[in-house]
Design a protein around this motif. Structure first.
Motif, PDB file in Angstrom:
ATOM      1  N   THR A 171      47.438  33.491  33.004  1.00 52.95           N
ATOM      2  CA  THR A 171      48.271  33.025  32.309  1.00 52.95           C
ATOM      3  C   THR A 171      49.844  33.382  32.677  1.00 52.95           C
ATOM      4  OG1 THR A 171      46.938  33.215  30.503  1.00 52.95           O
ATOM      5  CG2 THR A 171      49.303  32.399  29.873  1.00 52.95           C
ATOM      6  N   TYR A 188      53.534  33.149  31.485  1.00 56.37           N
ATOM      7  CA  TYR A 188      54.147  33.085  30.354  1.00 56.37           C
ATOM      8  C   TYR A 188      55.708  32.770  30.690  1.00 56.37           C
ATOM      9  CZ  TYR A 188      50.408  35.008  27.879  1.00 56.37           C
ATOM     10  OH  TYR A 188      49.021  35.334  27.151  1.00 56.37           O
ATOM     11  N   GLU A 207      54.919  36.931  26.776  1.00 57.12           N
ATOM     12  CA  GLU A 207      53.851  37.698  27.190  1.00 57.12           C
ATOM     13  C   GLU A 207      53.129  38.802  26.420  1.00 57.12           C
ATOM     14  OE1 GLU A 207      52.209  39.648  31.547  1.00 57.12           O
ATOM     15  OE2 GLU A 207      54.243  39.948  30.920  1.00 57.12           O
ATOM     16  N   GLY A 241      51.695  36.677  23.438  1.00 59.20           N
ATOM     17  CA  GLY A 241      50.581  35.988  23.767  1.00 59.20           C
ATOM     18  C   GLY A 241      49.391  37.109  23.960  1.00 59.20           C
ATOM     19  N   SER A 283      48.168  38.240  33.773  1.00 67.38           N
ATOM     20  CA  SER A 283      49.285  37.350  33.424  1.00 67.38           C
ATOM     21  C   SER A 283      50.605  38.044  34.102  1.00 67.38           C
ATOM     22  CB  SER A 283      49.569  37.582  31.730  1.00 67.38           C
ATOM     23  OG  SER A 283      49.816  38.752  31.467  1.00 67.38           O
ATOM     24  N   ALA A 328      55.357  37.119  33.592  1.00 66.05           N
ATOM     25  CA  ALA A 328      56.353  36.392  32.938  1.00 66.05           C
ATOM     26  C   ALA A 328      57.161  35.804  33.794  1.00 66.05           C
ATOM     27  CB  ALA A 328      57.080  37.160  31.808  1.00 66.05           C
TER      28      ALA A 328
END
Length: 662
Positions: free
Chosen positions: A329, A331, A337, A340, A545, A547
């Protein structure tokens, strides 16, 4: 259990370890492959068959937790009398016993913390130091001692490996400080933890009678986590052995992540050269993680099987059933982030995953603040491992006190400028310091406060220092709720040796992974291994993940880590796994027999071409094929991950395997 029953409880590779009762033996054990099980069963098998006397076995590792686990496993196998200790605990026990005979009188007191003596040494030299500088200088003294670098040799040795001096001091000054530190220790009649190993090693080297006593007591040695051994620990091990070869070492060069403390995989990687004829066993069956996690871990290292063999590494083979796909993911910003990930954790907990079996891992301790806040707002308990909670850190508490005082005295000054002015007196600067260690960690913590002030100013407008202090107090109160069954927040270094059902690897952007301080090829390679360690902590659920921006609405200038090149899904593909079907949704309920047949075929192709298995087809693609069971090239082409080139190369064979299982 009988000796035969002990062997029956092991897989073929572990059984080979257990049967290798005479040294030298080198076990290259990948993450989750059951190395502790293998070496404890080896010891138990040696005792059962009469090859070992329990009290003649010394097993050493690096943490008290690991030593305790080894003792527990041995008790469960009904083996009593084996010494399983850390290097320091084993050495201190022997040193305390022989001290009166060799040195005389009561043993010197062990210095719990170097800081007071380092501060005294700095004062003798007229150096101005603060608490964090003392901490960094203490770490550097420890590195020099475990690396067997004397004060007089420090400047040359550090320059030879381009090791930057700590806390902004030059190498000559650090060398002089080291000399004063040793003198100050002597004046206080204390020794530090490194001295325990040094003193014992010298006694064994210089006193033949004592060396023979120790060597007659301990005849068989086992060293766990051998990739983390320091030159000092290896030197002491050599004194214990006295030229004998009854040694079994266990390690994984892919998990070498502590070189900054003096740890080196050199001794593991050169074991066969140092000990010609050594038995070498590779443990490759991963019982911890799902095939999806294992496949990602293997791809992370981006080396061919031939390269891995040359470098002592291994390619893991998953033993667990297939699990959910790895999540990727991107973000919009750090706040998104953290929120989430908190939302994903809330859903996992609601679905039955205990909070204690979930971890959020990141590169630096300062990153914990955002996740502490998001979890607190979501009502999810958490604990910070390997460090204080953000608002409990001394530099943060001190900074808030300064801001509170400034809020009363400078109420009219614009908040953003005032925060920067106030925190500059505590060590904050617009650019991060080049120094590593505690000085850098302090800057990161203060930078988090500066960033929060910027966020408040952008979100609310017209905010004052009073508003900022109120916000900080509220956050501190929310994040100090007692937690028992909570999500673990930890740096990647602190996560070593642990595992969870679900792991979130956050902040995977360039500058954090690899960290901006990693400026050499060796440093970047270690950062890659650090991420590998993080990936292999996950049993079932794994989410990666980063950002794109720091603040909401900010410039999306961040890029995801280079370590996921060729792994991260293409832009716009979202969280879809590589094996998803174009235009369709998979249920995940594939034919397990067909999946295993496809994996066996893939392994044969990989071995024949000397390429990693994932370069043929990834697990997720094989799962999709095993679920859809395509009957034609047209149907096969609908599976993501098997394009025209691979259909030309493998299509006919894959369809034949599917037909045999339809």
């Amino acid at each position: 259990m009988s000796a035969d029953q002990l062997l029956d409880a092991l897989d073929p590779d572990q059984r080979e370890v257990a049967r290798a009762l005479t040294g030298p033996v080198c076990v290259l054990a990948g993450a989750g492959t059951g190395k502790t099980r293998a070496i404890t069963h080896r010891i138990a098998y040696g005792v059962r068959t009469g090859a070992y006397t329990p009290t003649a076995v010394l097993a050493v590792t690096f943490t008290a937790r690991a030593a305790g686990e080894m003792r527990t496993r041995l008790r469960e196998l009904d083996v009593v009398g084996v010494q399983a200790r850390t290097f320091h605990a084993a050495a201190l026990r022997q040193l305390s016993y022989f001290w009166p005979k060799v040195i005389g009188g009561a043993p010197s007191r062990i210095l719990e913390h170097k800081a007071p003596v380092v501060a005294e040494a700095a004062a003798r030299l007229g150096l101005g130091v603060d608490r964090l500088s003392v901490r960094d200088l203490s770490s550097e003294i420890e590195w020099a001692k475990v690396s067997l670098v004397a004060p007089g040799d420090y400047a040359v040795a550090a320059a030879a490996i381009d090791r930057p001096p700590p806390a902004g001091y030059d190498r000559t000054t650090v060398a002089r400080l080291m000399e004063q530190y040793e003198q100050a220790k002597e004046g206080r009649n204390v020794i530090d933890f490194e001295d325990v190993l040094l003193y014992l090693g010298r006694i064994l080297q210089e006193r033949r009678d004592i060396a023979e006593t120790v060597r007659s007591q301990y005849r068989h040695f086992v060293v766990d986590e051998y990739q983390d051994v320091s030159p000092l620990q290896q030197w002491l091990l050599d004194q214990w052995l006295g030229g004998r070869t009854e040694l079994c070492v266990v390690g994984d060069p892919n998990q070498t992540i502590y070189s900054f403390t003096g740890a080196t995989p050199h001794h593991l990687l050169t074991f066969s050269t140092t000990h010609p004829g050594a038995t070498v066993v590779r443990l490759v069956r991963d019982y911890r993680s799902t095939p999806q996690v294992v496949d990602l871990a293997n791809r992370m290292l981006s080396r061919t099987p031939a390269q891995r063999r040359r470098e002592g590494g291994i390619e893991l083979i998953a033993q667990r059933p297939a699990g959910p796909p790895v999540g990727f993911t991107a973000y919009g910003d750090d706040e998104a982030e953290a929120a989430g990930i908190a939302g994903r954790i809330r859903r996992l907990v609601a679905a039955g995953t205990p909070a204690r079996e979930i971890a959020v891992l990141y590169r630096t301790n300062a990153q914990s603040a955002a996740f502490e806040q998001s979890l607190a707002e979501a009502g999810i308990g958490y604990l910070v491992r390997g460090g204080d909670r953000f608002f409990a850190r001394r530099e943060v508490r001190d900074a808030i006190l300064l801001l509170r005082g400034a809020a009363r005295a400078r109420a009219e000054e614009p908040m953003v400028e005032a925060v920067r002015s106030v925190l500059s007196s505590s060590g904050w600067s617009p650019d991060p310091p080049s120094a590593r260690g505690a000085v850098r960690e302090r800057w990161e913590a203060l930078q988090a406060l500066v960033a929060l002030a910027d966020d408040l100013a952008a979100a609310r407008g017209g905010t004052t220092l009073v508003d900022l202090v109120t916000e900080l107090d509220e956050r501190a109160a929310a994040q100090h709720a007692p937690t028992v069954d909570g999500v673990t927040l930890a740096s990647l270094h602190a996560a070593k040796g642990l595992e969870w059902d679900a792991v979130f690897l956050a902040g995977l952007s360039e500058g954090l992974m690899p960290i901006s301080l990693a400026e050499t090829d060796a440093a970047v390679a270690e950062e890659r291994r650090l991420l590998y360690v993080g990936v292999t902590r996950a049993r079932e659920h794994l989410e990666l993940s980063f950002a794109r921006a720091r603040n909401p609405g900010g410039r999306a200038g961040r890029k995801r880590t280079r370590f996921l090149d060729g792994i991260w899904p293409e832009e716009g593909s979202g969280r879809r796994r590589p094996g998803a079907v174009r235009g369709s949704v998979l249920t995940g309920e594939h034919d397990p027999a067909l999946f295993e047949a496809l994996r066996e075929w893939r392994s044969r192709v990989a071995a024949e071409t000397d390429k990693p298995a994932w370069t043929v087809l990834v697990d997720a693609t094989l799962e999709a094929i095993a679920e859809l069971k395509p009957a034609s090239v047209s149907e096969l082409s609908r599976v993501q991950g098997i394009g025209p080139a691979k259909i030309d190369r493998y299509g006919a064979t894959v369809l034949a395997i599917v037909a045999a299982h339809r």
